[in-house]
Design an enzyme around this catalytic site. Structure first.
Site, PDB file in Angstrom:
ATOM      1  N   PHE A  29       0.862  -1.184   0.000  1.00 10.13           N
ATOM      2  CA  PHE A  29       0.000   0.000   0.000  1.00 10.13           C
ATOM      3  C   PHE A  29       0.893   1.226   0.000  1.00 10.13           C
ATOM      4  CE2 PHE A  29      -2.323   3.561   1.674  1.00 10.13           C
ATOM      5  CZ  PHE A  29      -3.489   3.513   0.930  1.00 10.13           C
ATOM      6  N   ASP A  54       9.687   3.003   1.348  1.00 13.41           N
ATOM      7  CA  ASP A  54       8.499   3.756   1.727  1.00 13.41           C
ATOM      8  C   ASP A  54       8.382   3.717   3.250  1.00 13.41           C
ATOM      9  OD1 ASP A  54       6.010   4.734   2.354  1.00 13.41           O
ATOM     10  OD2 ASP A  54       4.984   3.756   0.693  1.00 13.41           O
ATOM     11  N   LYS A 103       3.368  11.633   6.492  1.00 14.26           N
ATOM     12  CA  LYS A 103       2.572  11.488   7.716  1.00 14.26           C
ATOM     13  C   LYS A 103       3.155  12.254   8.897  1.00 14.26           C
ATOM     14  CE  LYS A 103       0.178   7.207   6.455  1.00 14.26           C
ATOM     15  NZ  LYS A 103      -1.117   7.840   6.143  1.00 14.26           N
TER      16      LYS A 103
END
Length: 402
Positions: free
Chosen positions: A148, A233, A262
Site C-alpha cells: 500500500f 516507503d 505522515k
C-alpha cells in the site's frame, strides 16, 4: 475515558451530514471528534477516548503537541505560502536538516505520502534512463504483494488489493509484483532494466506485516548488485514508529531513497518528501517536477520542529520501551480469538479468527479508538507520547473487547 453508548443528538446530526454530503470512500467508526490533546481525543458529546490509531501514524507526537503548535503559530504570524517561485527562510534549513537526519544530500518536498511515492517512482525512472542507461520506455520497478503506497492511478496499478484497484483501469505499465518476503521471487524479477525496488520495511495497510529477518538486507544487496535504487516507503514506518528513526535501521540497511510523510507534518499540516543523494536527485532540472504547496513555509516550520524532536532520540526510545511492553501484553492476552500478533515498536497488527470491525466498535464503547484493516486485522498505533498507565488501561479494555 468514558465507557458506554456513544449515541447522542449532536453525533447523529453530524454523522447524518457526513453520510448525505460526502463520498462514501471511508467507513469510519460512529464517533465524531471535536478536540484532541496528547494521546486523547474528545467527541462532540464530551466523551473522552484514548487514540490508539494516531491518524495512521501521522500523529506520532500526539494531538496538539505544544512544541509543534508553537512552531505553527509562530510561522502563521509571518508567512505561510510563496510557492516555489521564490525561496523562503524556512526552506533551505528544512532541506538541510532533513537531509542530515537521513544521512543524504538532497530533499525534494511534496505534501502527501502518495505524492512522495509518485515522486520516487518518477525519480527512479528518470535516473534509470539518464544515469543507468536503460533504453527508453523499458524501465521496470519491482513492487510487492500486499503493498500500500497510496491511491493515485499509477500506484493502484501495482496494488494487489481489489478494493483499491478495481474499476480504475487502464493501468500504468512498468511494474513487476512479487510476494513480500520471498527472496527467490525478488531475485527472479530483477534484471538489467530494473531501475528500482519499492518496499515497505513493514507493510502497514496489509496488517502490520513484518518481513522475515534479513529480507531488507537482501533487497539492499540485490539492488546494489543490479544497479537499481532501493526505494524505502517509510511514510508509516519512519520517524520513530518502530523504535528507530527509520524501520530500515533494524537491519542496518540504508536505502537509496527514503520516502517520508505522515508524522513529518506533526499532525498539523501535510508534509512529505523524498530524500536521496545528489547523484539521484540531481537528475531533476527546473520545470521537470514540482508542487505549489510542497515545501511551503508553514510545512517547513512544523517539519523542522519534528526533526529537532527526533534528533533528541526521546521518541524512538519511548517507542522501543513501550513497544516492548505492548507486545509482551498482546502475546499474553487470554483469548482464542487471536490468530497472530505482528509488529514492532508501538505498532501492532492483531490478526483475528473473525471480523475485526465488531472489536473496533466494542473498543470504542470502552473508550479506546482503533481501526480494522483487511477485515480481520485490528491495528494499534498509539501516539509515541502515550503514558504507560494509559497503554495499560487500553490493553485491559482490549482484553475485554476480545
Amino acid at each position: 475515558m468514558t465507557e458506554g453508548s456513544q449515541t447522542g443528538p449532536e453525533t447523529e446530526r453530524l454523522r447524518t451530514l457526513s453520510e448525505e454530503h460526502s463520498a462514501h470512500n471511508y467507513h469510519p467508526l460512529p464517533v465524531v471528534i471535536a478536540e484532541g490533546d496528547g494521546a486523547f481525543v474528545t467527541d462532540v458529546e464530551g466523551r473522552r477516548y484514548l487514540d490508539m490509531l494516531s491518524a495512521y501514524s501521522a500523529v506520532n507526537f500526539g494531538h496538539r503537541n505544544p512544541r509543534l503548535v508553537a512552531a505553527a503559530r509562530e510561522q502563521l504570524d509571518r508567512v505561510t505560502l510563496v510557492s516555489r517561485a521564490f525561496d523562503h527562510d524556512q526552506f533551505g534549513p528544512f532541506c538541510a536538516e532533513l537531509a542530515e537526519l537521513c544521512g543524504k544530500d538532497m530533499v525534494l518536498p511534496m505534501n502527501t505520502g502518495a505524492e512522495a511515492v509518485e515522486t520516487a517512482l518518477k525519480t527512479a525512472r528518470k535516473w534509470g534512463y539518464e544515469v543507468k542507461g536503460v533504453p527508453a520506455d523499458e524501465a521496470n520497478i519491482v513492487t510487492f504483494v500486499g503493498n500500500f503506497h497510496g491511491r493515485t492511478t499509477t500506484i493502484v496499478s501495482f496494488s494487489t488489493d481489489p478494493v483499491a484497484k478495481a474499476s480504475y483501469g487502464p493501468y500504468t505499465p512498468g511494474f513487476r509484483t512479487v510476494p513480500y518476503g520471498d527472496e527467490d521471487a525478488l531475485r527472479g524479477a530483477v534484471d538489467g532494466s530494473t531501475v528500482g525496488v519499492l518496499v515497505e520495511p513493514i507493510q502497514g495497510e496489509a496488517g502490520v506485516v513484518v518481513p522475515p529477518p534479513g529480507y531488507l538486507r537482501a533487497v539492499r544487496d540485490l539492488c546494489t548488485e543490479h544497479g537499481a535504487l532501493m526505494l524505502a516507503d517509510e511514510v508509516q514506518t519512519g520517524l520513530g514508529r518502530t523504535g528507530t528513526t527509520f524501520a530500515c535501521e533494524h537491519e542496518d540497511v540504508v536505502p537509496d531513497v527514503y520516502i517520508l510523510g505522515k508524522a513529518l507534518g506533526g499532525g498539523i499540516v501535510p508534509v512529505s518528501a523524498i530524500v536521496a543523494d545528489a547523484d539521484v536527485l540531481g537528475v531533476f532540472k527546473p520545470g521537470e517536477h514540482g508542487s505549489t504547496f510542497g515545501g511551503n513555509p508553514l510545512a517547513c516550520a512544523v517539519a523542522r520542529e519534528v526533526i529537532a524532536m527526533l534528533n533528541t532520540g526521546e521518541y524512538q526510545a519511548r517507542s522501543r520501551e513501550l513497544g516492548a511492553y505492548l507486545h509482551e501484553r498482546l502475546h499474553a492476552l487470554d483469548t482464542d480469538t487471536i490468530r497472530e500478533i505482528r509488529g514492532r515498536g508501538l505498532w501492532a497488527g492483531i490478526e483475528l479468527n473473525g471480523l475485526a470491525r465488531p472489536v473496533s466498535e466494542r473498543l470504542m464503547d470502552l473508550g479506546v479508538l482503533a481501526k480494522e484493516t483487511h477485515d480481520t486485522t485490528l491495528r494499534l498505533a498509539p501516539p509515541l507520547v502515550i503514558e504507560k498507565k494509559d497503554l495499560e488501561w487500553a490493553l485491559d479494555r482490549l482484553q475485554k473487547a476480545l
